[in-house]
Enzyme design. Structure first.
Site, PDB file in Angstrom:
ATOM      1  N   ASP A  26      32.382  79.471-169.681  1.00 25.30           N
ATOM      2  CA  ASP A  26      31.925  78.537-168.636  1.00 25.30           C
ATOM      3  C   ASP A  26      31.531  77.140-169.116  1.00 25.30           C
ATOM      4  O   ASP A  26      30.548  76.567-168.617  1.00 25.30           O
ATOM      5  CB  ASP A  26      30.742  79.161-167.864  1.00 25.30           C
ATOM      6  CG  ASP A  26      31.084  80.472-167.204  1.00 25.30           C
ATOM      7  OD1 ASP A  26      32.239  80.941-167.328  1.00 25.30           O
ATOM      8  OD2 ASP A  26      30.191  81.066-166.554  1.00 25.30           O
ATOM      9  N   LYS A 131      36.028  83.844-162.882  1.00 30.11           N
ATOM     10  CA  LYS A 131      35.116  84.947-162.553  1.00 30.11           C
ATOM     11  C   LYS A 131      34.160  84.522-161.437  1.00 30.11           C
ATOM     12  O   LYS A 131      33.682  83.397-161.417  1.00 30.11           O
ATOM     13  CB  LYS A 131      34.325  85.359-163.809  1.00 30.11           C
ATOM     14  CG  LYS A 131      33.446  84.278-164.414  1.00 30.11           C
ATOM     15  CD  LYS A 131      32.953  84.702-165.792  1.00 30.11           C
ATOM     16  CE  LYS A 131      31.973  83.734-166.398  1.00 30.11           C
ATOM     17  NZ  LYS A 131      30.704  83.582-165.688  1.00 30.11           N
ATOM     18  N   CYS A 164      25.183  83.560-168.343  1.00 22.85           N
ATOM     19  CA  CYS A 164      26.558  84.087-168.396  1.00 22.85           C
ATOM     20  C   CYS A 164      26.958  84.593-169.777  1.00 22.85           C
ATOM     21  O   CYS A 164      27.740  85.545-169.879  1.00 22.85           O
ATOM     22  CB  CYS A 164      27.531  83.039-167.879  1.00 22.85           C
ATOM     23  SG  CYS A 164      27.346  82.791-166.100  1.00 22.85           S
TER      24      CYS A 164
HETATM   25  N1  TIU Z   1      27.633  80.137-166.572  1.00 21.13           N
HETATM   26  C1  TIU Z   1      26.354  80.371-166.268  1.00 21.13           C
HETATM   27  O1  TIU Z   1      25.537  80.621-167.138  1.00 21.13           O
HETATM   28  N2  TIU Z   1      25.992  80.296-164.921  1.00 21.13           N
HETATM   29  C2  TIU Z   1      24.755  79.927-164.502  1.00 21.13           C
HETATM   30  O2  TIU Z   1      24.504  79.865-163.310  1.00 21.13           O
HETATM   31  N3  TIU Z   1      23.834  79.611-165.463  1.00 21.13           N
HETATM   32  C3  TIU Z   1      22.580  79.138-165.284  1.00 21.13           C
HETATM   33  O3  TIU Z   1      21.857  79.028-166.270  1.00 21.13           O
HETATM   34  N4  TIU Z   1      22.191  78.780-164.077  1.00 21.13           N
END
Ligand code: TIU
Length: 228
Positions: A26, A131, A164
């Site tokens: 991500d 995802k 994530c």
């Molecule tokens: N990719 C991921 O970690 N999604 C989140 O929403 N992370 C946060 O720390 N908010």
């Protein structure tokens, strides 16, 4: 390639790079740049920049060594049919998933904010896993992709450490994959959560996996290539 040993917590990590994939979680504009999903949640997005350099170095090393590289992106269909209401109906309407921001609709596939930051953009041949959740295995074909390539070990980088990255490492661990998390190639909006998140992975004899650094992995990868 022979088995290599990488200095790691809680103990040195044995790895066969031929059965290893780099998974970058991500590293999207939605999390790293102002006006995206991360910012809409009230976060200081500059906190994630520290992971870009190490991710880039690891990406370059993995590509040079011929490792499988997998990128993930969190996001939803434009019709939000895959977005649970419990995830969407949070915060003021103008900052919710699907709302229009400076990088397009927040956390929606196909929008500029959903793209991986340019420094880490995928190249041809690198699977991109879209995802809908925090974990990269949930409602995706990641497990199938890894099994088809005979992967047993994951080098995990990306953001955010305790959300994530952690969820994905937990999912991977339950599925039998060995995970080495690259501490400097991960980041969190909360430095204390980053530190504790990494500590949680390596605690109890490596309850979820191992933790090391990009430098240690790249050194081991170079040594393995020289020995090959
Ligand atoms: N990719 C991921 O970690 N999604 C989140 O929403 N992370 C946060 O720390 N908010």
């Amino acid at each position: 390639m022979r088995r290599s040993q990488i200095p790691a917590e809680p103990f040195p990590f044995e790895v066969d790079f031929a059965r290893t994939a780099l998974v970058i979680i991500d590293m999207q504009r939605d999390f790293l740049e102002p006006g995206g999903f991360g910012a809409s949640l009230g976060n200081d997005v500059s906190r994630l920049r520290s992971a870009v350099g190490p991710c880039s170095a690891m990406l370059e090393g993995a590509r040079a060594a011929g490792l499988l590289v997998i990128h993930t992106r969190e996001g939803h269909r434009p019709d939000l049919a895959d977005a649970p209401p419990a995830k969407v109906l949070r915060g003021p309407p103008e900052k919710r998933i699907g709302a229009c921001g400076p990088m397009g609709r927040i956390l929606v596939r196909g929008e500029p904010g959903h793209e991986i930051v340019p420094e880490l953009a995928p190249i041809a041949g690198e699977p991109v896993i879209d995802k809908p959740g925090k974990g990269a295995f949930y409602q995706t074909d990641l497990d199938l992709v890894l099994r088809n390539r005979g992967v047993e070990t994951l080098l995990v980088a990306g953001v955010t450490t305790e959300v994530c990255v952690h969820t994905t490492v937990r999912e991977a661990n339950d599925r039998g994959y060995r995970c080495l998390v690259l501490s400097d190639a991960c980041a969190s909006y909360f430095p204390e959560f980053h530190a504790v998140g990494l500590a949680m992975i390596a605690a109890q004899g490596g309850i979820f996996g191992w933790v090391s650094t990009t430098g240690e992995v790249l050194a081991a990868l170079s040594a393995a290539e020289r020995a090959a």
